[in-house]
Write a protein that holds these residues in place. Structure first.
Motif, PDB file in Angstrom:
ATOM      1  N   THR A 194       0.815  -1.225   0.000  1.00 36.94           N
ATOM      2  CA  THR A 194       0.000   0.000   0.000  1.00 36.94           C
ATOM      3  C   THR A 194       0.844   1.267   0.000  1.00 36.94           C
ATOM      4  OG1 THR A 194      -0.136  -0.110   2.416  1.00 36.94           O
ATOM      5  CG2 THR A 194      -1.955  -1.098   1.174  1.00 36.94           C
ATOM      6  N   LEU A 195       2.166   1.130   0.080  1.00 32.69           N
ATOM      7  CA  LEU A 195       3.048   2.298   0.046  1.00 32.69           C
ATOM      8  C   LEU A 195       3.318   2.685  -1.398  1.00 32.69           C
ATOM      9  CD1 LEU A 195       4.564   3.915   2.340  1.00 32.69           C
ATOM     10  CD2 LEU A 195       3.345   1.883   3.056  1.00 32.69           C
ATOM     11  N   ARG A 196       3.045   3.932  -1.747  1.00 35.21           N
ATOM     12  CA  ARG A 196       3.237   4.415  -3.111  1.00 35.21           C
ATOM     13  C   ARG A 196       3.861   5.794  -3.079  1.00 35.21           C
ATOM     14  NH1 ARG A 196      -2.940   2.595  -3.793  1.00 35.21           N
ATOM     15  NH2 ARG A 196      -2.549   0.353  -3.596  1.00 35.21           N
ATOM     16  N   LYS A 197       4.414   6.198  -4.210  1.00 37.58           N
ATOM     17  CA  LYS A 197       5.077   7.496  -4.302  1.00 37.58           C
ATOM     18  C   LYS A 197       4.180   8.475  -5.063  1.00 37.58           C
ATOM     19  CE  LYS A 197       8.939   9.914  -3.672  1.00 37.58           C
ATOM     20  NZ  LYS A 197      10.211   9.471  -4.261  1.00 37.58           N
ATOM     21  N   ASP A 198       3.920   9.624  -4.452  1.00 33.17           N
ATOM     22  CA  ASP A 198       3.210  10.707  -5.125  1.00 33.17           C
ATOM     23  C   ASP A 198       4.269  11.619  -5.728  1.00 33.17           C
ATOM     24  OD1 ASP A 198       1.805  13.022  -5.868  1.00 33.17           O
ATOM     25  OD2 ASP A 198       0.308  12.735  -4.291  1.00 33.17           O
ATOM     26  N   LYS A 199       4.468  11.518  -7.040  1.00 35.95           N
ATOM     27  CA  LYS A 199       5.539  12.258  -7.688  1.00 35.95           C
ATOM     28  C   LYS A 199       5.276  13.756  -7.718  1.00 35.95           C
ATOM     29  CE  LYS A 199       7.044   8.363 -10.541  1.00 35.95           C
ATOM     30  NZ  LYS A 199       7.277   7.857 -11.917  1.00 35.95           N
ATOM     31  N   ARG A 200       4.019  14.164  -7.559  1.00 40.69           N
ATOM     32  CA  ARG A 200       3.723  15.596  -7.572  1.00 40.69           C
ATOM     33  C   ARG A 200       4.354  16.302  -6.376  1.00 40.69           C
ATOM     34  NH1 ARG A 200      -2.455  15.661  -7.078  1.00 40.69           N
ATOM     35  NH2 ARG A 200      -1.804  14.140  -5.509  1.00 40.69           N
ATOM     36  N   ILE A 201       4.377  15.630  -5.245  1.00 39.73           N
ATOM     37  CA  ILE A 201       4.916  16.243  -4.029  1.00 39.73           C
ATOM     38  C   ILE A 201       6.181  15.545  -3.549  1.00 39.73           C
ATOM     39  CG2 ILE A 201       2.668  17.123  -3.308  1.00 39.73           C
ATOM     40  CD1 ILE A 201       2.461  14.770  -1.358  1.00 39.73           C
ATOM     41  N   ASP A 202       6.620  14.523  -4.300  1.00 39.67           N
ATOM     42  CA  ASP A 202       7.841  13.785  -3.980  1.00 39.67           C
ATOM     43  C   ASP A 202       7.801  13.220  -2.569  1.00 39.67           C
ATOM     44  OD1 ASP A 202      10.318  12.706  -4.623  1.00 39.67           O
ATOM     45  OD2 ASP A 202      11.414  14.410  -3.779  1.00 39.67           O
ATOM     46  N   ARG A 203       6.678  12.569  -2.248  1.00 39.66           N
ATOM     47  CA  ARG A 203       6.528  11.906  -0.946  1.00 39.66           C
ATOM     48  C   ARG A 203       5.863  10.538  -1.138  1.00 39.66           C
ATOM     49  NH1 ARG A 203       5.824  15.658   3.972  1.00 39.66           N
ATOM     50  NH2 ARG A 203       5.820  17.765   3.137  1.00 39.66           N
ATOM     51  N   TRP A 204       6.190   9.649  -0.211  1.00 38.70           N
ATOM     52  CA  TRP A 204       5.482   8.385  -0.124  1.00 38.70           C
ATOM     53  C   TRP A 204       4.180   8.601   0.636  1.00 38.70           C
ATOM     54  CZ3 TRP A 204       7.135   3.809  -2.361  1.00 38.70           C
ATOM     55  CH2 TRP A 204       8.412   3.852  -2.913  1.00 38.70           C
ATOM     56  N   TYR A 205       3.183   7.790   0.285  1.00 34.52           N
ATOM     57  CA  TYR A 205       1.919   7.868   1.005  1.00 34.52           C
ATOM     58  C   TYR A 205       1.362   6.463   1.199  1.00 34.52           C
ATOM     59  CZ  TYR A 205      -0.583   7.142  -3.439  1.00 34.52           C
ATOM     60  OH  TYR A 205      -1.054   6.618  -4.610  1.00 34.52           O
ATOM     61  N   GLY A 208      -2.251   7.988   4.637  1.00 30.88           N
ATOM     62  CA  GLY A 208      -1.077   8.379   5.405  1.00 30.88           C
ATOM     63  C   GLY A 208      -0.100   9.119   4.526  1.00 30.88           C
ATOM     64  N   ILE A 209       0.863   9.779   5.144  1.00 31.51           N
ATOM     65  CA  ILE A 209       1.807  10.610   4.408  1.00 31.51           C
ATOM     66  C   ILE A 209       3.185  10.550   5.057  1.00 31.51           C
ATOM     67  CG2 ILE A 209       1.193  12.678   5.744  1.00 31.51           C
ATOM     68  CD1 ILE A 209       1.646  14.318   3.181  1.00 31.51           C
ATOM     69  N   GLU A 210       4.213  10.520   4.235  1.00 29.84           N
ATOM     70  CA  GLU A 210       5.602  10.546   4.711  1.00 29.84           C
ATOM     71  C   GLU A 210       5.936  11.931   5.264  1.00 29.84           C
ATOM     72  OE1 GLU A 210      10.152  10.292   2.841  1.00 29.84           O
ATOM     73  OE2 GLU A 210       8.386  10.253   1.530  1.00 29.84           O
ATOM     74  N   MET A 211       6.638  11.965   6.398  1.00 37.46           N
ATOM     75  CA  MET A 211       7.103  13.236   6.964  1.00 37.46           C
ATOM     76  C   MET A 211       8.537  13.489   6.517  1.00 37.46           C
ATOM     77  SD  MET A 211       4.434  14.181   8.560  1.00 37.46           S
ATOM     78  CE  MET A 211       5.008  15.614   9.461  1.00 37.46           C
ATOM     79  N   ILE A 212       8.832  14.751   6.212  1.00 37.02           N
ATOM     80  CA  ILE A 212      10.185  15.133   5.820  1.00 37.02           C
ATOM     81  C   ILE A 212      10.683  16.258   6.723  1.00 37.02           C
ATOM     82  CG2 ILE A 212       9.871  14.382   3.435  1.00 37.02           C
ATOM     83  CD1 ILE A 212       9.356  17.244   2.643  1.00 37.02           C
ATOM     84  N   GLY A 213      11.937  16.635   6.563  1.00 35.07           N
ATOM     85  CA  GLY A 213      12.569  17.554   7.506  1.00 35.07           C
ATOM     86  C   GLY A 213      11.997  18.954   7.533  1.00 35.07           C
ATOM     87  N   SER A 214      11.295  19.365   6.455  1.00 35.13           N
ATOM     88  CA  SER A 214      10.761  20.729   6.397  1.00 35.13           C
ATOM     89  C   SER A 214       9.318  20.830   6.860  1.00 35.13           C
ATOM     90  CB  SER A 214      10.863  21.257   4.959  1.00 35.13           C
ATOM     91  OG  SER A 214      10.145  20.418   4.068  1.00 35.13           O
ATOM     92  N   ASP A 215       8.794  19.803   7.528  1.00 38.37           N
ATOM     93  CA  ASP A 215       7.369  19.777   7.862  1.00 38.37           C
ATOM     94  C   ASP A 215       7.003  20.511   9.144  1.00 38.37           C
ATOM     95  OD1 ASP A 215       6.608  18.462   5.608  1.00 38.37           O
ATOM     96  OD2 ASP A 215       6.644  16.465   6.495  1.00 38.37           O
ATOM     97  N   VAL A 216       7.976  20.892   9.954  1.00 40.19           N
ATOM     98  CA  VAL A 216       7.708  21.677  11.160  1.00 40.19           C
ATOM     99  C   VAL A 216       7.989  23.146  10.854  1.00 40.19           C
ATOM    100  CG1 VAL A 216       8.410  22.114  13.548  1.00 40.19           C
ATOM    101  CG2 VAL A 216       8.182  19.763  12.725  1.00 40.19           C
ATOM    102  N   SER A 217       7.089  24.013  11.274  1.00 43.81           N
ATOM    103  CA  SER A 217       7.237  25.438  10.975  1.00 43.81           C
ATOM    104  C   SER A 217       8.420  26.039  11.713  1.00 43.81           C
ATOM    105  CB  SER A 217       5.964  26.196  11.365  1.00 43.81           C
ATOM    106  OG  SER A 217       6.137  27.587  11.156  1.00 43.81           O
TER     107      SER A 217
END
Length: 639
Positions: free
Chosen positions: A467-478, A489-498
């Protein structure tokens, strides 16, 4: 990763031949996996400074990945004698610094990584390098097999510009060329293999000194050495995809068979396997084909309370908290060495770090105008722009690392577990469109993974990650589901905290100084975290509503505009629809670390955190799972 003391690794004849070349020599070194390349380069740098009498600033040292930069920098810090002041940089970092110096009026932060590289190539041609304090007398370039596309063109422009008055030492191994995927067209990608090496040979001809390092100093067992004989075969693969395909498939099949002949470590669902990972005293790496598998395995280990590190992307950097502490502890715009060391006594510096090394690292990006001073304002800018030296941004060492095979490049571990690789099977083209099938790249990638081990090599059962796939529009796994449009669900990356405002002053109100102390004292790496919907009103037409980051039952930050925008784009089914429902909770996350960030000096001063615009914030990692608090949307089953 442990480093052998210098006395345990004397130079071989082939290494000495590299080290003792004069500064004006043009040297191409091909080096196999574990051939002592880093040790050789450190000794080479010492000779360039001590015997050849070059200034540290006259030696430009570039490498492809931050992992390679950190390793080389650490070796210089530990083992170099005369070369202590030499700075090692990534291609991207050097290009950004060149552009900032040559064209300070341009906002280079708005350019893509490749855009900055292209601009740097043009700047080299226009003489921007000569405008610096030093003109390179010798250029050292590591991992040249991974130079493709615009980065290859930039390095070629650099060497061509100074070929009359400088020397170079370039090192690479075609068998470990694994970053060709940066070139999107598969035919062009195949053509890039060895292209830089061919250019060097053609350009410098008889003036080129070509040497080879063939010994292996990493592998200490027959199992760890089993893939090494395939290195020379991979180096000789033709560049043409059609010609190389059959041979590459055979090599991949042979390597896969060798790997499957090693002991099977089992599945991470097995409690005994988890215990074997938790209790092992030395270093272990679990290597996966893609980040979807890595996220899945990391989630399993986190749920079982097995401490580990999820290897970051080469472009994700995290500044240590002592940088923010340093900026908050002084109101002056310049620091002398004595005052710096006085402040350092009360800061949370890395275990075993030396004040001399920290001072030298900061001065690389924030040298003051006065002799022997540190420019505090320049340090703030370097923090804000992500320009801190790589040795300062290294993740804390971990005995258990989960990594993609790509990100393991340049690293080594006592024990390596490789997720069982798939059998290569050429896909059928759809409507005669070009499809991306590169067996040579897959063979080289498996070779890199199998040559990371010092002692033990195992195969690990592949996780259930369908069920893990890559959304190429946002360059994240979901996390998907049975329906193609399901988003769970969505992958978290380093820029996700304000980083716009200090935690406690944005999205929710809390005493910022008290929350800072809580982050430093109680929010450690690996602690569980989740995102809680603050309200249902989107922040903007192309963003989700705001979410608070919650750990230990306490709000510690809010998500960034980047996260809100990506969540909106992921949940939007098509360009004609809108998002009418948002997950109330996103669970399954972890705190990767607490890091220093930079923002408005006015914001930090208003929050009582000093006048230099620096504070600390959590960084998140993991695969977040959506909780809707109601009937699950159709197609959300996870299987």
């Amino acid at each position: 990763m442990t480093l052998a003391p210098l006395t345990e690794h004397r130079l071989t004849d082939s290494q000495r031949a590299v080290v003792e070349q004069p500064w004006g020599a043009r040297v191409l070194v091909t080096a196999g996996a574990g051939a002592g390349k880093t040790h050789t380069l450190v000794r080479r740098l010492d000779v360039l400074v001590e015997r050849e009498e070059l200034e540290a600033g006259e030696i430009l040292v570039l490498s492809f990945s931050r992992a390679a930069v950190r390793e080389l920098t650490e070796r210089i810090e530990r083992h170099a004698a005369a070369a202590q002041r030499i700075r090692v940089q990534t291609f991207d970092g050097w290009a950004a610094a060149l552009l900032k110096r040559a064209y300070p009026e341009v906002d280079w932060g708005t350019y893509t990584f490749d855009g900055r590289i292209e601009a740097a190539t043009e700047a080299i041609d226009n003489g921007a390098v000569e405008g610096g304090e030093y003109v390179p007398a010798h250029v050292v370039i590591d991992e040249v097999q991974d130079l493709v596309g615009v980065r290859r063109e930039m390095v070629e422009a650099l060497l061509d510009r100074f070929q009359e008055n400088s020397g170079f030492t370039v090192v690479g191994d075609s068998a470990q060329a694994v970053y060709g995927f940066q070139v999107s067209d598969p035919d062009q990608r195949a053509a890039e293999t060895d292209r830089f090496l061919e250019w060097v040979r053609a350009t410098f001809g008889e003036d080129l000194v070509e040497l080879h390092l063939g010994d292996n100093f990493r592998a200490r067992s027959d199992t760890a050495r089993m893939a090494l004989p395939y290195g020379s075969t991979l180096q000789r693969l033709p560049r043409d995809r059609a010609t190389a395909g059959g041979e590459a498939e055979r090599i991949h099949g042979d390597l896969r068979a060798l790997l499957l002949s090693t002991p099977n470590f089992g599945s991470l669902e097995d409690p005994f396997v988890l215990a074997a990972l938790r209790d092992y005293p030395d270093t272990t790496a679990i290597l996966c084909r893609d980040n979807g598998q890595a996220l899945t395995l990391s989630g399993i280990l986190a749920a079982a309370d097995v401490p580990h590190t999820l290897q970051r992307s080469a472009r994700e950097r995290s500044a240590p908290v002592w940088i923010a502490d340093l900026l908050a502890s002084t109101g002056t715009t310049a620091l002398g060495r004595e005052r710096f060391e006085e402040l350092l006594v009360d800061l949370r510096t890395p275990l075993g770090s030396e004040p001399e090394a920290l001072w030298r690292s900061l001065r690389k990006v924030a040298r003051g105008r006065g002799r022997g001073t540190l420019d505090v304002v320049a340090l703030h800018h370097a923090l804000a722009e992500g320009r801190l030296p790589d040795e300062l941004t290294a993740a804390q060492p971990s005995s258990l690392v989960i990594s993609t095979m790509h990100r393991s490049k340049g690293l080594e571990f006592d024990r390596v577990l490789i997720v069982e690789p798939r059998v290569l099977k050429e896909p059928v083209p759809v409507r005669k469109k070009k499809y991306d099938y590169d067996p040579a790249a897959e063979a080289r990638l498996l070779y890199v993974a199998m040559t990371r081990a010092r002692d033990d090599l195992y195969v690990l059962d592949a996780p259930n990650s369908w069920t893990l796939r890559k959304d190429k529009r946002i360059d994240r796994w979901y996390l998907g589901g049975r329906s193609t449009w399901a988003r769970n669900g969505i992958e978290m990356i380093g820029s996700d905290v304000s980083h716009e405002q200090p935690p406690g002053t944005e999205g929710f109100q809390e005493d910022a100084a008290a929350l800072r102390q809580h982050l430093l004292a109680d929010v450690g790496a690996g602690i569980a975290a989740e995102l809680v919907l603050l309200h249902g009103i989107p922040v903007a037409s192309d963003q989700s509503p705001p979410y608070a980051v919650v750990a230990g039952g306490r709000q510690i930050a809010v998500v960034s505009a980047r996260f809100r925008n990506d969540l909106y784009r992921m949940l939007r089914r098509n360009s004609h629809s809108d998002v009418d429902r948002w997950p109330a909770l996103i669970t399954g996350l972890r705190v990767d670390c607490v890091e220093s960030v930079a923002g408005s000096p006015a914001a930090s001063e208003a929050a009582g955190l000093g006048t230099h615009g620096a504070w600390v914030a959590p960084r998140l990692c993991g695969l977040g799972r959506f909780r809707w608090y109601g009937d699950e949307p159709e197609g959300s089953e996870e299987g």
